[in-house]
Design a protein around this motif. Structure first.
Motif, PDB file in Angstrom:
ATOM      1  N   HIS A 297     -17.431  13.510  -8.844  1.00  9.82           N
ATOM      2  CA  HIS A 297     -16.403  14.060  -7.952  1.00  9.82           C
ATOM      3  C   HIS A 297     -16.929  14.971  -6.851  1.00  9.82           C
ATOM      4  O   HIS A 297     -16.160  15.416  -6.000  1.00  9.82           O
ATOM      5  CB  HIS A 297     -15.373  14.844  -8.772  1.00  9.82           C
ATOM      6  CG  HIS A 297     -14.536  13.976  -9.668  1.00  9.82           C
ATOM      7  ND1 HIS A 297     -13.608  13.079  -9.187  1.00  9.82           N
ATOM      8  CD2 HIS A 297     -14.492  13.875 -11.026  1.00  9.82           C
ATOM      9  CE1 HIS A 297     -13.015  12.467 -10.197  1.00  9.82           C
ATOM     10  NE2 HIS A 297     -13.538  12.926 -11.319  1.00  9.82           N
TER      11      HIS A 297
ATOM     12  N   GLY B 268      -2.833   8.945 -16.940  1.00 18.25           N
ATOM     13  CA  GLY B 268      -2.959   7.687 -16.216  1.00 18.25           C
ATOM     14  C   GLY B 268      -3.645   6.554 -16.938  1.00 18.25           C
ATOM     15  O   GLY B 268      -3.902   5.510 -16.331  1.00 18.25           O
TER      16      GLY B 268
ATOM     17  N   MET C  28       0.853  -1.194   0.000  1.00 13.89           N
ATOM     18  CA  MET C  28       0.000   0.000   0.000  1.00 13.89           C
ATOM     19  C   MET C  28       0.883   1.236   0.000  1.00 13.89           C
ATOM     20  O   MET C  28       1.888   1.283   0.708  1.00 13.89           O
ATOM     21  CB  MET C  28      -0.914  -0.002   1.229  1.00 13.89           C
ATOM     22  CG  MET C  28      -1.830   1.250   1.307  1.00 13.89           C
ATOM     23  SD  MET C  28      -2.931   1.189   2.720  1.00 13.89           S
ATOM     24  CE  MET C  28      -3.966  -0.181   2.248  1.00 13.89           C
ATOM     25  N   THR C  29       0.523   2.206  -0.759  1.00 10.04           N
ATOM     26  CA  THR C  29       1.302   3.428  -0.831  1.00 10.04           C
ATOM     27  C   THR C  29       1.085   4.265   0.415  1.00 10.04           C
ATOM     28  O   THR C  29      -0.044   4.515   0.828  1.00 10.04           O
ATOM     29  CB  THR C  29       0.903   4.252  -2.056  1.00 10.04           C
ATOM     30  OG1 THR C  29       1.053   3.449  -3.214  1.00 10.04           O
ATOM     31  CG2 THR C  29       1.774   5.489  -2.194  1.00 10.04           C
TER      32      THR C  29
ATOM     33  N   GLU D 122      -7.120  14.362 -10.503  1.00  4.96           N
ATOM     34  CA  GLU D 122      -8.088  14.268 -11.602  1.00  4.96           C
ATOM     35  C   GLU D 122      -9.081  15.422 -11.585  1.00  4.96           C
ATOM     36  O   GLU D 122      -9.581  15.840 -12.638  1.00  4.96           O
ATOM     37  CB  GLU D 122      -8.847  12.941 -11.523  1.00  4.96           C
ATOM     38  CG  GLU D 122      -8.068  11.762 -12.067  1.00  4.96           C
ATOM     39  CD  GLU D 122      -8.866  10.476 -12.001  1.00  4.96           C
ATOM     40  OE1 GLU D 122      -8.706   9.633 -12.900  1.00  4.96           O
ATOM     41  OE2 GLU D 122      -9.660  10.321 -11.043  1.00  4.96           O
TER      42      GLU D 122
ATOM     43  N   SER E 219      -1.126   7.571  -4.374  1.00  9.42           N
ATOM     44  CA  SER E 219      -2.228   6.799  -3.818  1.00  9.42           C
ATOM     45  C   SER E 219      -3.498   7.059  -4.624  1.00  9.42           C
ATOM     46  O   SER E 219      -3.578   7.999  -5.419  1.00  9.42           O
ATOM     47  CB  SER E 219      -2.463   7.205  -2.363  1.00  9.42           C
ATOM     48  OG  SER E 219      -2.911   8.553  -2.296  1.00  9.42           O
ATOM     49  N   ARG E 220      -4.496   6.231  -4.389  1.00  5.38           N
ATOM     50  CA  ARG E 220      -5.774   6.419  -5.071  1.00  5.38           C
ATOM     51  C   ARG E 220      -6.381   7.772  -4.707  1.00  5.38           C
ATOM     52  O   ARG E 220      -6.965   8.455  -5.547  1.00  5.38           O
ATOM     53  CB  ARG E 220      -6.731   5.291  -4.692  1.00  5.38           C
ATOM     54  CG  ARG E 220      -8.048   5.316  -5.447  1.00  5.38           C
ATOM     55  CD  ARG E 220      -8.853   4.062  -5.185  1.00  5.38           C
ATOM     56  NE  ARG E 220      -8.140   2.859  -5.607  1.00  5.38           N
ATOM     57  CZ  ARG E 220      -8.599   1.632  -5.434  1.00  5.38           C
ATOM     58  NH1 ARG E 220      -9.762   1.429  -4.839  1.00  5.38           N
ATOM     59  NH2 ARG E 220      -7.902   0.590  -5.837  1.00  5.38           N
ATOM     60  N   ARG E 221      -6.230   8.177  -3.459  1.00  4.44           N
ATOM     61  CA  ARG E 221      -6.753   9.473  -3.033  1.00  4.44           C
ATOM     62  C   ARG E 221      -6.035  10.597  -3.766  1.00  4.44           C
ATOM     63  O   ARG E 221      -6.659  11.576  -4.174  1.00  4.44           O
ATOM     64  CB  ARG E 221      -6.591   9.630  -1.525  1.00  4.44           C
ATOM     65  CG  ARG E 221      -7.040  10.991  -1.009  1.00  4.44           C
ATOM     66  CD  ARG E 221      -6.917  11.092   0.494  1.00  4.44           C
ATOM     67  NE  ARG E 221      -7.843  10.188   1.166  1.00  4.44           N
ATOM     68  CZ  ARG E 221      -7.972  10.116   2.487  1.00  4.44           C
ATOM     69  NH1 ARG E 221      -7.231  10.890   3.259  1.00  4.44           N
ATOM     70  NH2 ARG E 221      -8.829   9.279   3.032  1.00  4.44           N
ATOM     71  N   ARG E 222      -4.708  10.472  -3.929  1.00  6.77           N
ATOM     72  CA  ARG E 222      -3.936  11.493  -4.644  1.00  6.77           C
ATOM     73  C   ARG E 222      -4.395  11.583  -6.096  1.00  6.77           C
ATOM     74  O   ARG E 222      -4.560  12.671  -6.646  1.00  6.77           O
ATOM     75  CB  ARG E 222      -2.452  11.147  -4.569  1.00  6.77           C
ATOM     76  CG  ARG E 222      -1.538  11.942  -5.493  1.00  6.77           C
ATOM     77  CD  ARG E 222      -1.429  13.392  -5.111  1.00  6.77           C
ATOM     78  NE  ARG E 222      -0.479  14.088  -5.969  1.00  6.77           N
ATOM     79  CZ  ARG E 222      -0.348  15.397  -6.044  1.00  6.77           C
ATOM     80  NH1 ARG E 222      -1.104  16.174  -5.307  1.00  6.77           N
ATOM     81  NH2 ARG E 222       0.527  15.954  -6.842  1.00  6.77           N
ATOM     82  N   TRP E 223      -4.593  10.420  -6.749  1.00 10.54           N
ATOM     83  CA  TRP E 223      -5.063  10.424  -8.133  1.00 10.54           C
ATOM     84  C   TRP E 223      -6.403  11.134  -8.252  1.00 10.54           C
ATOM     85  O   TRP E 223      -6.627  11.944  -9.151  1.00 10.54           O
ATOM     86  CB  TRP E 223      -5.196   8.997  -8.664  1.00 10.54           C
ATOM     87  CG  TRP E 223      -4.025   8.552  -9.469  1.00 10.54           C
ATOM     88  CD1 TRP E 223      -3.094   7.617  -9.128  1.00 10.54           C
ATOM     89  CD2 TRP E 223      -3.654   9.027 -10.768  1.00 10.54           C
ATOM     90  NE1 TRP E 223      -2.160   7.501 -10.135  1.00 10.54           N
ATOM     91  CE2 TRP E 223      -2.473   8.340 -11.147  1.00 10.54           C
ATOM     92  CE3 TRP E 223      -4.195   9.967 -11.644  1.00 10.54           C
ATOM     93  CZ2 TRP E 223      -1.839   8.561 -12.372  1.00 10.54           C
ATOM     94  CZ3 TRP E 223      -3.568  10.188 -12.857  1.00 10.54           C
ATOM     95  CH2 TRP E 223      -2.404   9.497 -13.203  1.00 10.54           C
ATOM     96  N   SER E 224      -7.308  10.817  -7.327  1.00 12.46           N
ATOM     97  CA  SER E 224      -8.634  11.433  -7.374  1.00 12.46           C
ATOM     98  C   SER E 224      -8.531  12.941  -7.218  1.00 12.46           C
ATOM     99  O   SER E 224      -9.225  13.703  -7.905  1.00 12.46           O
ATOM    100  CB  SER E 224      -9.513  10.839  -6.277  1.00 12.46           C
ATOM    101  OG  SER E 224     -10.791  11.426  -6.273  1.00 12.46           O
TER     102      SER E 224
END
Length: 275
Positions: free
Chosen positions: A125, A68, A1-2, A96, A88-93
């Motif tokens: 979002h 991405g 996990m990141t 975006e 992390s997924r949160r960072r990507w979101s």
């Protein structure tokens, strides 16, 4: 996990502010076919950057990697200072939400109205009430120059130029800082293409957008770009204002910008400036 990202230093934050897109040493492959090999590109905040190159040089691959849709086979892609390969997924979101994309064919949902298409990112979002989402969607539709009646139409009921504008309205739905455009004037007649160029320039200036635009349209390159990045030899071989590229000795650049169409586009821009 990141794990959580390390805090940025002052210098890192300043660099992220200056270069919202920073690609270093990018390697892109499809099997044994190497598309990019050590590609570097920094995009400056607030500029309209045109991206050109011959067939097979990987212009769309570069765009897809930045946003991405393709994982880099080597090198790094940093957006707003963060290395997206380890994000992390949160960072990507979070990132975006700060960009919008207009794909070449618009990529609109055929079973949704224009208003529903533009509203889709807001539903994804945010947790805004439906009424407020629809009001924002209508505002974006007006912002790109579409008539109010277009909001209730399906993509199949629109002309090619109107579909482009609807796709642009959706790309702007989240008030992005970055705008990615993939061949935005492809398929448009010269009058519609010129109008779309003017719209992009006006929006870029008024909204302080950073624009990454893949295009073959020489008129667009001369009319609205601040710099042009040239892909060749699996790398970015030049990044400069279009008038500087006219003096390049690279064979492909010379052929592209100093061929008959390039000279015509340059002359047309000269006339427009004189007027």
């Amino acid at each position: 996990m990141t794990g959580p990202a390390a805090p940025q230093s002052v210098s890192d934050s300043a660099e992220a502010e200056k270069h919202p897109i920073d690609v270093r040493g990018l390697v892109s492959c499809f099997g044994d076919n190497v598309i990019h090999d050590g590609l570097d590109l920094q995009v400056e905040r607030g500029e309209v950057l045109g991206v050109v190159g011959g067939s097979g040089t990987g212009k769309s691959v570069l765009l897809n990697t930045i946003i991405g849709l393709k994982v880099p086979d080597g090198g790094t892609v940093r957006l707003f200072g963060g290395d997206m390969r380890t994000a992390s997924r949160r960072r990507w979101s979070s990132v975006e939400r700060r960009w919008g994309v207009l794909f070449q064919q618009g990529a609109l949902f055929s079973n949704l109205t224009v208003r529903e298409n533009v509203a889709a990112p807001l539903h994804e979002h945010t947790r805004l009430p439906r009424r407020e989402v629809e009001e924002i969607a209508d505002l974006k539709i007006a912002m790109v120059g579409l008539p109010a009646r277009a909001a209730t139409l399906k993509p199949a009921e629109l002309s090619g130029g109107m579909r482009k504008r609807a796709g642009l309205a959706r790309a702007l739905a989240m008030d992005p800082e970055l705008l990615f455009l993939d061949e935005p004037t492809a398929g448009l007649d010269p009058i519609a293409a010129e109008a779309f160029d003017a719209l992009i320039k006006d929006l870029s200036d008024s909204l302080d957008l950073t624009v990454f635009m893949i295009t073959h349209d020489l008129d667009s390159l001369y009319a609205i770009t601040d710099r042009v990045a040239v892909l060749a030899d699996k790398k970015v071989v030049a990044v400069a204002p279009v008038r500087e590229l006219e003096r390049s000795e690279h064979p492909w650049i010379k052929q592209y910008f100093l061929g008959p169409r390039g000279r015509a586009a340059g002359a047309a821009e000269d006339r427009a400036r004189a007027d």
